[in-house]
Design a protein around this motif. Structure first.
Motif, PDB file in Angstrom:
ATOM      1  N   ARG A 201       0.838  -1.210   0.000  1.00  0.00           N
ATOM      2  CA  ARG A 201       0.000   0.000   0.000  1.00  0.00           C
ATOM      3  C   ARG A 201       0.871   1.257   0.000  1.00  0.00           C
ATOM      4  O   ARG A 201       1.949   1.268   0.595  1.00  0.00           O
ATOM      5  CB  ARG A 201      -0.908   0.031   1.229  1.00  0.00           C
ATOM      6  N   VAL A 202       0.381   2.300  -0.641  1.00  0.00           N
ATOM      7  CA  VAL A 202       1.038   3.610  -0.573  1.00  0.00           C
ATOM      8  C   VAL A 202       0.554   4.291   0.700  1.00  0.00           C
ATOM      9  O   VAL A 202      -0.619   4.665   0.815  1.00  0.00           O
ATOM     10  CB  VAL A 202       0.707   4.463  -1.812  1.00  0.00           C
ATOM     11  N   LEU A 203       1.465   4.449   1.667  1.00  0.00           N
ATOM     12  CA  LEU A 203       1.103   5.075   2.936  1.00  0.00           C
ATOM     13  C   LEU A 203       1.430   6.555   2.969  1.00  0.00           C
ATOM     14  O   LEU A 203       0.903   7.284   3.818  1.00  0.00           O
ATOM     15  CB  LEU A 203       1.814   4.369   4.094  1.00  0.00           C
ATOM     16  N   ALA A 204       2.336   7.013   2.095  1.00  0.00           N
ATOM     17  CA  ALA A 204       2.676   8.439   2.031  1.00  0.00           C
ATOM     18  C   ALA A 204       3.145   8.766   0.630  1.00  0.00           C
ATOM     19  O   ALA A 204       3.821   7.961  -0.015  1.00  0.00           O
ATOM     20  CB  ALA A 204       3.760   8.777   3.050  1.00  0.00           C
ATOM     21  N   ASP A 205       2.761   9.934   0.163  1.00  0.00           N
ATOM     22  CA  ASP A 205       3.186  10.430  -1.151  1.00  0.00           C
ATOM     23  C   ASP A 205       3.436  11.924  -0.962  1.00  0.00           C
ATOM     24  O   ASP A 205       2.510  12.724  -0.940  1.00  0.00           O
ATOM     25  CB  ASP A 205       2.095  10.175  -2.185  1.00  0.00           C
ATOM     26  N   LEU A 206       4.713  12.283  -0.778  1.00  0.00           N
ATOM     27  CA  LEU A 206       5.078  13.622  -0.339  1.00  0.00           C
ATOM     28  C   LEU A 206       6.165  14.213  -1.219  1.00  0.00           C
ATOM     29  O   LEU A 206       6.932  13.478  -1.851  1.00  0.00           O
ATOM     30  CB  LEU A 206       5.606  13.575   1.103  1.00  0.00           C
ATOM     31  N   SER A 209      10.945  17.622   0.181  1.00  0.00           N
ATOM     32  CA  SER A 209      11.141  18.488   1.341  1.00  0.00           C
ATOM     33  C   SER A 209      10.178  18.120   2.464  1.00  0.00           C
ATOM     34  O   SER A 209      10.560  18.106   3.642  1.00  0.00           O
ATOM     35  CB  SER A 209      10.969  19.955   0.948  1.00  0.00           C
ATOM     36  N   ALA A 210       8.926  17.787   2.120  1.00  0.00           N
ATOM     37  CA  ALA A 210       7.959  17.416   3.153  1.00  0.00           C
ATOM     38  C   ALA A 210       8.359  16.105   3.818  1.00  0.00           C
ATOM     39  O   ALA A 210       8.186  15.932   5.033  1.00  0.00           O
ATOM     40  CB  ALA A 210       6.566  17.303   2.555  1.00  0.00           C
ATOM     41  N   PHE A 211       8.908  15.184   3.044  1.00  0.00           N
ATOM     42  CA  PHE A 211       9.323  13.893   3.609  1.00  0.00           C
ATOM     43  C   PHE A 211      10.469  14.075   4.594  1.00  0.00           C
ATOM     44  O   PHE A 211      10.452  13.532   5.696  1.00  0.00           O
ATOM     45  CB  PHE A 211       9.739  12.943   2.492  1.00  0.00           C
ATOM     46  N   PHE A 212      11.470  14.868   4.212  1.00  0.00           N
ATOM     47  CA  PHE A 212      12.651  15.001   5.058  1.00  0.00           C
ATOM     48  C   PHE A 212      12.509  16.051   6.146  1.00  0.00           C
ATOM     49  O   PHE A 212      13.153  15.942   7.195  1.00  0.00           O
ATOM     50  CB  PHE A 212      13.884  15.294   4.208  1.00  0.00           C
TER      51      PHE A 212
END
Length: 232
Positions: A201-206, A209-212
């Motif tokens: 499953r895709v739990l995050a798609d960011l 910059s938002a991820f780090f």
């Protein structure tokens, strides 16, 4: 913005095993998308669905009819032939006359600094050289989208830097990159967007910059554990 490829509600099963579950994903021109997550999370399966090597068990895959794409695998396969022939063959199979295919292949090998190895048996190349050969094969096809599955995981630091440099050159030339990686330094250097998968499953798609900069990237150690599936 238009999309090169779009997945809607895609499932993928290997017998009773669910590799992808309800994946929605849209890849637009010029993006540099990193797929991250623990082993078995579905990254390789997702790349193969995007490339058309695997058909989804459910859901829809929409592709731009004009899209050219290529894929570089974690352990590239090489024919028992020269490096030049390994690149030229892919062009010839797509209708390029053999003489022109060899010329185009040579230009691609020179671009990845393998011109001096052109007549060498490809199976005698080092791991880093094999990855550059795979990138030369992709370059010769002039793809709109380049898919890469852990392209530097088995390489020494020097070879990793060389492959990353070539990936950056692809991106600078306008090629859309979609690559799986466990290396967060590599993701930070190359990606504009990060997609986190777990159990298909895709739990995050960011954005990168938002991820780090967000909760996932509070410390490099925590982020590394999260990507490897060792942190909830």
């Amino acid at each position: 913005m238009s999309a090169w490829v779009q997945l809607k509600g895609v499932d993928l099963r290997y017998g009773t095993v669910a590799a992808l579950r309800g994946v929605d994903l849209r890849i637009a021109p010029g993006e540099r998308v990193a797929l991250v997550g623990p082993n078995g999370s579905g990254k390789s399966s997702l790349l193969r669905v995007l490339h058309g090597l695997l058909a989804p068990s459910a859901g829809t895959v929409l592709r731009d009819g004009a899209m050219r794409q290529a894929m570089v695998f974690q352990r590239p396969f090489a024919l028992r032939a020269s490096a030049l022939a390994n690149v030229a063959l892919g062009l010839w199979l797509r209708g390029t006359p053999w003489r022109q295919a060899r010329l185009d292949a040579m230009r691609a090998l020179e671009r990845v600094e393998l011109g001096a190895r052109a007549l060498r048996n490809a199976r005698t190349l080092s791991g880093g050289e094999l990855q550059r050969l795979a990138l030369a094969r992709a370059w010769a096809l002039d793809p709109h989208v380049l898919l890469l599955d852990e392209p530097t995981s088995a390489l020494d630091p020097h070879a990793k830097r060389e492959v990353e440099r070539l990936m950056a050159e692809f991106a600078a030339g306008g090629t859309t990159l979609v690559f799986a990686s466990h290396n967060l330094g590599q993701v930070k250097r190359l990606a504009s967007r990060v997609v986190y998968l777990q159990e298909g499953r895709v739990l995050a798609d960011l954005s990168q910059s938002a991820f780090f900069d967000g909760p996932l990237g509070q410390t490099s150690r925590e982020a590394e554990l999260f990507v490897r599936g060792e942190l909830g």
